[in-house]
Design a protein around this motif. Structure first.
Motif, PDB file in Angstrom:
ATOM      1  N   PRO A  36      37.580  40.167  26.670  1.00 42.79           N
ATOM      2  CA  PRO A  36      38.438  39.459  27.623  1.00 42.79           C
ATOM      3  C   PRO A  36      38.373  40.003  29.046  1.00 42.79           C
ATOM      4  O   PRO A  36      38.608  39.266  30.003  1.00 42.79           O
ATOM      5  N   ASP A  37      38.049  41.296  29.189  1.00 43.22           N
ATOM      6  CA  ASP A  37      38.003  41.900  30.529  1.00 43.22           C
ATOM      7  C   ASP A  37      36.590  41.988  31.093  1.00 43.22           C
ATOM      8  O   ASP A  37      36.320  42.765  32.007  1.00 43.22           O
ATOM      9  N   ALA A  38      35.688  41.162  30.574  1.00 40.30           N
ATOM     10  CA  ALA A  38      34.270  41.282  30.933  1.00 40.30           C
ATOM     11  C   ALA A  38      33.919  40.667  32.288  1.00 40.30           C
ATOM     12  O   ALA A  38      32.819  40.884  32.793  1.00 40.30           O
ATOM     13  N   VAL A  39      34.839  39.894  32.881  1.00 42.45           N
ATOM     14  CA  VAL A  39      34.498  39.218  34.145  1.00 42.45           C
ATOM     15  C   VAL A  39      35.545  39.539  35.216  1.00 42.45           C
ATOM     16  O   VAL A  39      36.242  38.634  35.715  1.00 42.45           O
ATOM     17  N   PRO A  40      35.683  40.791  35.625  1.00 39.41           N
ATOM     18  CA  PRO A  40      36.692  41.150  36.638  1.00 39.41           C
ATOM     19  C   PRO A  40      36.435  40.487  37.983  1.00 39.41           C
ATOM     20  O   PRO A  40      37.361  40.311  38.784  1.00 39.41           O
ATOM     21  N   GLN A  41      35.183  40.104  38.233  1.00 34.88           N
ATOM     22  CA  GLN A  41      34.847  39.467  39.509  1.00 34.88           C
ATOM     23  C   GLN A  41      35.332  38.022  39.576  1.00 34.88           C
ATOM     24  O   GLN A  41      35.352  37.411  40.649  1.00 34.88           O
ATOM     25  N   ALA A  42      35.753  37.453  38.452  1.00 34.63           N
ATOM     26  CA  ALA A  42      36.168  36.050  38.423  1.00 34.63           C
ATOM     27  C   ALA A  42      37.401  35.805  39.279  1.00 34.63           C
ATOM     28  O   ALA A  42      37.507  34.788  39.971  1.00 34.63           O
ATOM     29  N   GLN A  43      38.360  36.721  39.233  1.00 33.02           N
ATOM     30  CA  GLN A  43      39.626  36.520  39.960  1.00 33.02           C
ATOM     31  C   GLN A  43      39.411  36.420  41.465  1.00 33.02           C
ATOM     32  O   GLN A  43      39.867  35.448  42.095  1.00 33.02           O
ATOM     33  N   PRO A  44      38.744  37.378  42.117  1.00 35.32           N
ATOM     34  CA  PRO A  44      38.570  37.251  43.570  1.00 35.32           C
ATOM     35  C   PRO A  44      37.702  36.056  43.963  1.00 35.32           C
ATOM     36  O   PRO A  44      37.928  35.443  45.011  1.00 35.32           O
ATOM     37  N   ARG A  45      36.724  35.712  43.150  1.00 31.02           N
ATOM     38  CA  ARG A  45      35.879  34.556  43.466  1.00 31.02           C
ATOM     39  C   ARG A  45      36.669  33.261  43.390  1.00 31.02           C
ATOM     40  O   ARG A  45      36.531  32.394  44.248  1.00 31.02           O
ATOM     41  N   LEU A  46      37.498  33.143  42.360  1.00 28.07           N
ATOM     42  CA  LEU A  46      38.324  31.944  42.230  1.00 28.07           C
ATOM     43  C   LEU A  46      39.325  31.867  43.374  1.00 28.07           C
ATOM     44  O   LEU A  46      39.539  30.791  43.958  1.00 28.07           O
ATOM     45  N   ALA A  47      39.942  32.988  43.719  1.00 25.82           N
ATOM     46  CA  ALA A  47      40.925  33.009  44.812  1.00 25.82           C
ATOM     47  C   ALA A  47      40.276  32.588  46.128  1.00 25.82           C
ATOM     48  O   ALA A  47      40.870  31.833  46.916  1.00 25.82           O
ATOM     49  N   ASP A  48      39.076  33.065  46.381  1.00 28.39           N
ATOM     50  CA  ASP A  48      38.366  32.706  47.607  1.00 28.39           C
ATOM     51  C   ASP A  48      38.045  31.219  47.628  1.00 28.39           C
ATOM     52  O   ASP A  48      38.216  30.546  48.657  1.00 28.39           O
ATOM     53  N   TRP A  49      37.587  30.690  46.495  1.00 23.95           N
ATOM     54  CA  TRP A  49      37.247  29.268  46.382  1.00 23.95           C
ATOM     55  C   TRP A  49      38.467  28.392  46.636  1.00 23.95           C
ATOM     56  O   TRP A  49      38.402  27.403  47.378  1.00 23.95           O
ATOM     57  N   LEU A  50      39.587  28.766  46.044  1.00 26.05           N
ATOM     58  CA  LEU A  50      40.816  28.000  46.221  1.00 26.05           C
ATOM     59  C   LEU A  50      41.332  28.091  47.656  1.00 26.05           C
ATOM     60  O   LEU A  50      41.833  27.104  48.215  1.00 26.05           O
ATOM     61  N   SER A  51      41.194  29.269  48.275  1.00 27.81           N
ATOM     62  CA  SER A  51      41.688  29.459  49.644  1.00 27.81           C
ATOM     63  C   SER A  51      40.943  28.574  50.640  1.00 27.81           C
ATOM     64  O   SER A  51      41.478  28.240  51.701  1.00 27.81           O
ATOM     65  N   LYS A  52      39.725  28.178  50.287  1.00 24.17           N
ATOM     66  CA  LYS A  52      38.924  27.306  51.148  1.00 24.17           C
ATOM     67  C   LYS A  52      39.107  25.833  50.803  1.00 24.17           C
ATOM     68  O   LYS A  52      38.420  24.971  51.357  1.00 24.17           O
ATOM     69  N   ASP A  53      40.030  25.547  49.899  1.00 22.11           N
ATOM     70  CA  ASP A  53      40.353  24.176  49.467  1.00 22.11           C
ATOM     71  C   ASP A  53      39.159  23.447  48.877  1.00 22.11           C
ATOM     72  O   ASP A  53      39.094  22.204  48.919  1.00 22.11           O
ATOM     73  N   ARG A  54      38.230  24.190  48.316  1.00 19.97           N
ATOM     74  CA  ARG A  54      37.034  23.561  47.763  1.00 19.97           C
ATOM     75  C   ARG A  54      37.282  22.886  46.417  1.00 19.97           C
ATOM     76  O   ARG A  54      36.384  22.255  45.866  1.00 19.97           O
ATOM     77  N   HIS A  55      38.500  22.992  45.912  1.00 18.77           N
ATOM     78  CA  HIS A  55      38.847  22.319  44.661  1.00 18.77           C
ATOM     79  C   HIS A  55      39.338  20.895  44.903  1.00 18.77           C
ATOM     80  O   HIS A  55      39.570  20.142  43.946  1.00 18.77           O
TER      81      HIS A  55
END
Length: 382
Positions: A37-56
């Motif tokens: 479950p903890d194998a992708v620690p980089q997922a959180q900052p990448r998702l946060a950055d993507w959302l902050s740019k309104d790319r969703h």
């Protein structure tokens, strides 16, 4: 070591992981690997950055579920292992070839038969039930409607890697894999993650008709044809209509052009092979659907989820791009449609196929039209 009883009533003393793989293959999965479950620690900052740019775009649920999505631990704290499973849906023909047949509708490969969510979930439940019965541990199954970062987890498990088009790529199946996951309280040995094999290739970025990739490994969903034709509930912005071409549901360009597809295999599941009537349906036929006909035609298909109005919006854009003047009569029939989404694109399509006729109708249409978006389309052809 956990043992189980085989179909013949004998104890099966083989390693659990081997038996799990066998069960998954029997259930129809083509690849099975395990991660933590903890194998992708980089997922959180990448998702946060993507959302902050309104790319969703309008996918508000991406932001609402961000915390659980970025961390499997937050989704289910008791999980100790994540079993990633993949099912091949490789096409038996090149999806890009249909883009040249402008009187035909291009539907994304994954949507040409049954809704894969139902198929994958039912198979996941089969495997999960066996695992729970064999080990006594708890299990939960997820497909991509759940807040799970499936592609990073699949890479961490070693099924493939996230390509520059942000989709999963496999050495065995190219870009054509559906993913599902089983979370469990069982401790299982994790497999090695997969390394990135994209190299210097950027074909998937170059082919995108709407330039939806700001950079390698980054997607701006607001520019993606799959988002525009499926997730977007509003009018499709004018700048994207011509690039959409005859793609009426989704887009396979970035997937289909991947050189790793040379190793791809045709889907072995009959339910994932294209329905004959969805291989290359005519735009004329699809534009004729009322709500009942639409629901009947796409029964069991993921296309049904977008509804008749959004679907017809997409078909009218394809008609406007067809250059086929024989379709003008069909466009005309939609100028008085009850849905503003449909009326607006009927006006646009008429302007593309018969500009003079559109101009001739504009004054009278403007006098009775109340929807601002439709009014804007009429004014654009005056």
């Amino acid at each position: 070591m956990q043992t189980s009883t085989s179909k013949r009533g004998k104890k099966d003393d083989r390693p659990l992981k081997l038996r799990l793989l066998e069960r998954a293959k029997e259930a129809g999965f083509d690849a099975v690997r395990i991660t933590k479950p903890d194998a992708v620690p980089q997922a959180q900052p990448r998702l946060a950055d993507w959302l902050s740019k309104d790319r969703h775009g309008e996918m508000a649920w991406m932001a609402e579920t961000a915390e659980r999505r970025s961390s499997p631990d937050a989704l289910w704290p008791d999980a100790r292992s994540v079993i990633m499973l993949a099912m091949n849906y490789g096409p038996d023909e090149n999806p890009l070839a249909l883009l040249e047949a402008r009187d035909r509708a291009a539907i994304s490969v994954y949507a040409k038969n049954r809704d894969y969510h139902d198929l994958v979930k039912s198979r996941l439940k089969q495997v999960a039930r066996w695992l729970a019965e064999t080990t006594g541990e708890q299990v939960k199954v997820f497909v991509d409607t759940a807040p799970v970062m499936e592609k990073p987890l699949a890479q961490a498990a070693g099924i493939g890697w996230q390509g520059k088009h942000t989709n999963l790529v496999s050495r065995d199946f190219g870009s054509w894999l559906f993913l599902g996951s089983i979370f469990t309280t069982l401790e299982l040995d994790a497999d090695e993650p997969h390394d990135d094999r994209c190299g210097d290739c950027h074909r998937c970025l170059d082919i995108c008709p709407t330039k939806a990739f700001p950079a390698p490994y980054e997607l701006d969903a607001r520019r993606c044809i799959s988002y525009l034709t499926i997730e977007n509930k509003d009018h499709i912005p004018r700048e994207f209509r011509k690039p959409i071409g005859n793609r009426i549901y989704g887009c396979d360009d970035c997937l289909a052009v991947c050189p790793w597809n040379k190793f791809a295999q045709t889907a072995r599941e009959i339910a994932l092979q294209p329905r004959d009537d969805l291989r290359a349906p005519t735009l004329a036929e699809l534009a004729s659907f009322d709500d009942a006909a639409f629901r009947a035609y796409f029964s069991g298909s993921p296309v049904k989820r977008i509804g008749r109005d959004r679907f017809t919006r997409n078909v009218l854009i394809a008609i406007g791009n067809s250059g086929d003047a024989t379709l003008v009569g069909i466009v005309r029939e939609h100028l008085a449609d009850a849905s503003p989404l449909v009326r607006a694109m009927a006006v646009w399509a008429l302007g593309e196929l018969a500009r003079d006729e559109a101009r001739g109708l504009a004054s009278a249409a403007l006098a009775r039209e109340e929807d601002e978006a439709v009014i804007g389309e009429w004014r654009a052809v005056e």
